[in-house]
Motif scaffolding. Sequence first.
Motif, PDB file in Angstrom:
ATOM      1  N   GLY A 221       0.829  -1.197  -0.248  1.00 54.00           N
ATOM      2  CA  GLY A 221       0.343  -0.038   0.084  1.00 54.00           C
ATOM      3  C   GLY A 221       0.951   1.211   0.199  1.00 54.00           C
ATOM      4  O   GLY A 221      -0.052   1.984   0.214  1.00 54.00           O
TER       5      GLY A 221
ATOM      6  N   ASP B   3       0.135   3.706  -3.021  1.00 58.10           N
ATOM      7  CA  ASP B   3      -1.058   4.977  -2.255  1.00 58.10           C
ATOM      8  C   ASP B   3      -0.754   5.775  -1.773  1.00 58.10           C
ATOM      9  O   ASP B   3      -1.900   7.185  -1.655  1.00 58.10           O
ATOM     10  CB  ASP B   3      -2.747   3.701  -1.942  1.00 58.10           C
ATOM     11  CG  ASP B   3      -2.684   2.310  -2.485  1.00 58.10           C
ATOM     12  OD1 ASP B   3      -2.311   2.896  -3.468  1.00 58.10           O
ATOM     13  OD2 ASP B   3      -2.657   1.538  -1.755  1.00 58.10           O
TER      14      ASP B   3
ATOM     15  N   GLY C  78       0.688   5.597   3.963  1.00 58.46           N
ATOM     16  CA  GLY C  78       0.265   4.002   2.700  1.00 58.46           C
ATOM     17  C   GLY C  78      -0.232   2.767   3.407  1.00 58.46           C
ATOM     18  O   GLY C  78      -1.509   2.138   3.256  1.00 58.46           O
TER      19      GLY C  78
ATOM     20  N   LYS D 205      -3.458   0.369   3.857  1.00 56.16           N
ATOM     21  CA  LYS D 205      -3.636  -0.970   3.667  1.00 56.16           C
ATOM     22  C   LYS D 205      -4.483  -1.478   4.514  1.00 56.16           C
ATOM     23  O   LYS D 205      -5.151  -2.279   4.683  1.00 56.16           O
ATOM     24  CB  LYS D 205      -2.703  -0.642   2.554  1.00 56.16           C
ATOM     25  CG  LYS D 205      -2.979  -1.899   2.211  1.00 56.16           C
ATOM     26  CD  LYS D 205      -3.787  -1.812   0.741  1.00 56.16           C
ATOM     27  CE  LYS D 205      -4.293  -3.335  -0.389  1.00 56.16           C
ATOM     28  NZ  LYS D 205      -4.420  -2.972  -1.299  1.00 56.16           N
TER      29      LYS D 205
ATOM     30  N   SER E 153      -8.346   5.062   3.996  1.00 59.74           N
ATOM     31  CA  SER E 153      -8.154   6.298   2.970  1.00 59.74           C
ATOM     32  C   SER E 153      -7.127   6.446   4.002  1.00 59.74           C
ATOM     33  O   SER E 153      -6.547   6.699   4.574  1.00 59.74           O
ATOM     34  CB  SER E 153      -8.340   7.687   2.752  1.00 59.74           C
ATOM     35  OG  SER E 153      -7.872   8.379   1.600  1.00 59.74           O
TER      36      SER E 153
END
Length: 640
Positions: free
Chosen positions: A285, A288, A365, A369, A374
């Motif tokens: 993640g 992200d 991130g 995850k 978010s």
Amino acid sequence: MPEPAYAASESSPSVDIDVDANVKVEEEIERDQWTNKAEFMLSCIGMSVGLGNIWRFPYLAYKNGGAAFVIAYIILQVFIGKPMYMMELVVSQYSGQGPTGIWAMNPSAKGIGWSMAIISLIVSIYYIVIMAYTLYYLFGSMQKILPWTKCTDEWLDIGCVEKTTPKLETCTGNATLDMVGKCLCSPTNYTFNEGLSVNCTNTSNTAVSELYFYKTVLQLAPNMYPDDIGAPKWQLALCLLLAWIIVCACILKGIKSSGKVVYFSATFPYVILIILLIRGSLLDGAIDGVKFFIVPEWSQLLKLEVWAAAAGQMFFSLGVSFGGIMTFGSYTNFKNNIYTDALVISTMDLITSIISGFVIFTTFGGMAKQIGVSVQDVAKGGYGLAFVAYPEALSNLPPMQLWSILFFFMLFTLGLDSQFVFLETTLTCIQDEYPKLRKYKPQLSICFAIALYFIALSCITPAGDYVVTLMDFYGADFSVLFVSTCESISIMWVYGVERVMQDCKYMLGYEPRPKYFWGFCWFVCSPLLVGALFIYKMIKFKELAPEISKGVPFPDFAQGIGLGLTALVLIPIPVVFLYKFLTAKGNLLERLRSITTPDKTWGPNDGSMKRPLTNGVDMVAVYGIDNPAVVSNGEDYTRM
């Protein structure tokens, strides 16, 4: 082209050397000097790369359009940051004087130097409080169970959760949308709540890391009225004492001692940042988080708020107009290549900020995850990033104690270098004005540390966080923009761009290249754009003023104290100008000319009383004020 003549050279033995000038040279010889260039460079990098690079830059970039903010930041650094950094290094290295001494070039502006000293003094009071927080967390990281990872019984009733969860929304009345215990009751419409087909909750989920910081570390009061202030927290008082002991021990002998410390304190953070970057990049993640940081929103470049945010971060990160650059520059070798130094140091500041952004958001991130939220739900700015969000993120990385210890120790070393500068700046200003005090540097350092420690105790009371906010906004954030505007005008418009160019040429053998770029930035960009930023903040003052909580302004008496703090910082500028003007002789124009003309103590710090004359004519100007911007008028020199 004829060879330049030299005042006080062998070919002009009739030139008198003023006794005061000789005294000046003797005093300057007593000033400390960096042992080598590495100490100077590392100290400057340590000054520019501080806590704000870690917790402020990444969040501002994420909040203001990602890469678009970074582009705005780079543009402003090129046209304002680097030129002003270079300007301060030139005048301080050339004269061998700190923030107050350099104004022999323009005596009417000496109040600017004292304003810088006061700003540094104010910042040194509350900045070390943040360092005390890092020590508190550092010791907390050595426990078997990290205290910011477990909810206490008293916190369960107010919605404590051990992992960040999506923010609860108010119930809509739609049974499909409103899940049991997953929406908030209406705070005012009780009839609506009774008619809901699902159970609502009055408590919003709050991460334990946030509760720990505000309720255990800060023990934050609801307001800052006298009844809310309370007594200092003894654990933080001990951490603050330890921080002051470390700082005082490092600067006891001035740059002779602090220059040795920076070999570790300025390099260690980069080791930890690289380790954390590698670890964060391996998390599922991580990409992200990176997208939130760097994906540009180009429309943001059209918003004035984004440019103002970028300018504010650039300005305060580099430390321009705080006096630290001049302080360090005054201790350098006269022939030191400051042109390269200014470019390298300001570039390192930018690179560090970007690396920090990747470190923070790769970890966020991975955290988002893992817990199924978010990145936007875990991203916070300022205190929230350093002491709430990131500690929670690190608790997901085994062994959590190791990563927490490394992170908070890194934060402490980052703050250490900046704290050196703030205190050293104030001490340098005092010692430059009263040179006999230089031999009492250790005693002065200890006395200031003791006094500032007791003043800072107000910052670790239950209302202490509000005190820190007040001091930061009114004593530094707002004030320094006005000081910087006055500084640019006093040097580049009054002393003159051409003079600065010639001073640089005398030291380095060449003018800054490209000449017209630096001239444009110095004469136009720096004073006008920084002045525009100050005016913008004046217009938006009510919107930008700190609040107790959203919609709750600081009490009137607190705002009065804040404005008094601003007045304390700024008042030396008009007071010194008026004093110089009223005590000068002559009519209005003659007085203005007199107080803005370099005095007889202004000159190069190269151990000699000579400098090249650009017009090839021997003059009495043995004080380094002869250049194309100056014409002879008997033994005095006035601006054209």
